[in-house]
Design a protein around this motif. Structure first.
Motif, PDB file in Angstrom:
ATOM      1  N   ASP A  44       0.840  -1.191   0.000  1.00  0.00           N
ATOM      2  CA  ASP A  44       0.000   0.000   0.000  1.00  0.00           C
ATOM      3  C   ASP A  44       0.879   1.246   0.000  1.00  0.00           C
ATOM      4  O   ASP A  44       1.729   1.421   0.881  1.00  0.00           O
ATOM      5  CB  ASP A  44      -0.909  -0.009   1.230  1.00  0.00           C
ATOM      6  N   VAL A  57      -2.165  -4.326   0.338  1.00  0.00           N
ATOM      7  CA  VAL A  57      -3.464  -3.937  -0.197  1.00  0.00           C
ATOM      8  C   VAL A  57      -4.380  -5.140  -0.258  1.00  0.00           C
ATOM      9  O   VAL A  57      -5.517  -5.095   0.181  1.00  0.00           O
ATOM     10  CB  VAL A  57      -3.307  -3.301  -1.601  1.00  0.00           C
ATOM     11  N   CYS A  60      -6.934  -6.865   2.612  1.00  0.00           N
ATOM     12  CA  CYS A  60      -7.246  -5.825   3.594  1.00  0.00           C
ATOM     13  C   CYS A  60      -8.713  -5.437   3.561  1.00  0.00           C
ATOM     14  O   CYS A  60      -9.119  -4.502   4.234  1.00  0.00           O
ATOM     15  CB  CYS A  60      -6.412  -4.569   3.330  1.00  0.00           C
ATOM     16  N   GLN A  66     -11.278  -0.258   0.115  1.00  0.00           N
ATOM     17  CA  GLN A  66     -10.178   0.028  -0.790  1.00  0.00           C
ATOM     18  C   GLN A  66     -10.569   1.196  -1.675  1.00  0.00           C
ATOM     19  O   GLN A  66     -11.577   1.151  -2.375  1.00  0.00           O
ATOM     20  CB  GLN A  66      -9.841  -1.199  -1.641  1.00  0.00           C
ATOM     21  N   TYR A  89      -4.526   0.934  -4.818  1.00  0.00           N
ATOM     22  CA  TYR A  89      -5.631   1.140  -3.886  1.00  0.00           C
ATOM     23  C   TYR A  89      -5.061   1.522  -2.535  1.00  0.00           C
ATOM     24  O   TYR A  89      -3.991   1.062  -2.146  1.00  0.00           O
ATOM     25  CB  TYR A  89      -6.490  -0.120  -3.758  1.00  0.00           C
ATOM     26  N   ALA A  90      -5.787   2.350  -1.834  1.00  0.00           N
ATOM     27  CA  ALA A  90      -5.413   2.751  -0.483  1.00  0.00           C
ATOM     28  C   ALA A  90      -6.479   2.232   0.470  1.00  0.00           C
ATOM     29  O   ALA A  90      -7.661   2.220   0.143  1.00  0.00           O
ATOM     30  CB  ALA A  90      -5.324   4.272  -0.387  1.00  0.00           C
TER      31      ALA A  90
END
Length: 190
Positions: A44, A57, A60, A66, A89-90
């Motif tokens: 991430d 990522v 998660c 996401q 993606y965060a």
């Protein structure tokens, strides 16, 4: 993987900068973090830059939503968001409050949002605006990130910059707003 091997693997000629980061003498730059994520997309980017959130990522989903992340300037690219593929993606604790993340490279917001700041956006409608908050406003003629204020009447809004020198107030008719995104959070990345 040794530090030197890792450096070569991500395309660096030397590992000295990585050694300095490991020792705590230097922080990681956005450019280096992006290079690492390019070679290791499961990492991430925000975790790498801030140490917050989750390292990986994938897997998660149970830790947060996401958020698609785009390595693009919000003012130049958000109009075509439906055509873009996320660069990653965060996962953030407040992730359900943001739809996407872009970089802001403008100058109008000065020190509040310096060029290169990562902004997290939530699409909203003109009827739900909160005067005094930051928004990305998309009209047929402009796309800009500014503070949004009530206009002289209910049919207009005023857009103001933090930097007064060189950035005039913009008055927009609410009917001309095609899309509007509230800036829910931002991350200043050195």
């Amino acid at each position: 993987m040794t530090t030197n091997y890792f450096a070569r693997h991500i395309g660096l000629t030397r590992g000295e900068n990585l050694y300095q980061i490991k020792r705590g003498h230097n922080g990681i730059s956005r450019k280096l973090a992006e290079r690492i994520v390019q070679h290791f997309p499961q990492i991430d980017l925000l975790w790498l830059l801030t140490g917050r959130g989750q390292m990986f990522v994938e897997g998660c989903e149970d830790r947060g939503v996401q958020i698609p992340f785009f390595k693009a300037d919000v003012e130049k690219s958000i109009r075509g968001i439906d055509l873009l593929s996320p660069d990653g993606y965060a996962v953030l604790p407040m992730g359900d409050e943001a739809d996407c993340a872009f970089f802001y490279y403008g100058r109008a917001m000065g020190e509040t949002l310096p060029a290169g700041t990562l902004v997290f956006l939530k699409e909203t409608d003109a009827e739900s605006i909160i005067p005094g908050s930051m928004y990305v406003v998309v009209t047929r003629k402009i796309v800009t990130l500014r503070y949004l204020h009530s206009g002289a009447d209910a049919r207009t809004v005023r857009l103001t910059a933090c930097e007064e020198a060189g950035f005039d107030e913009i008055v927009v008719k609410t009917r001309d707003i095609q899309k509007i995104y509230r800036v829910k959070a931002h991350l200043i990345v050195d």
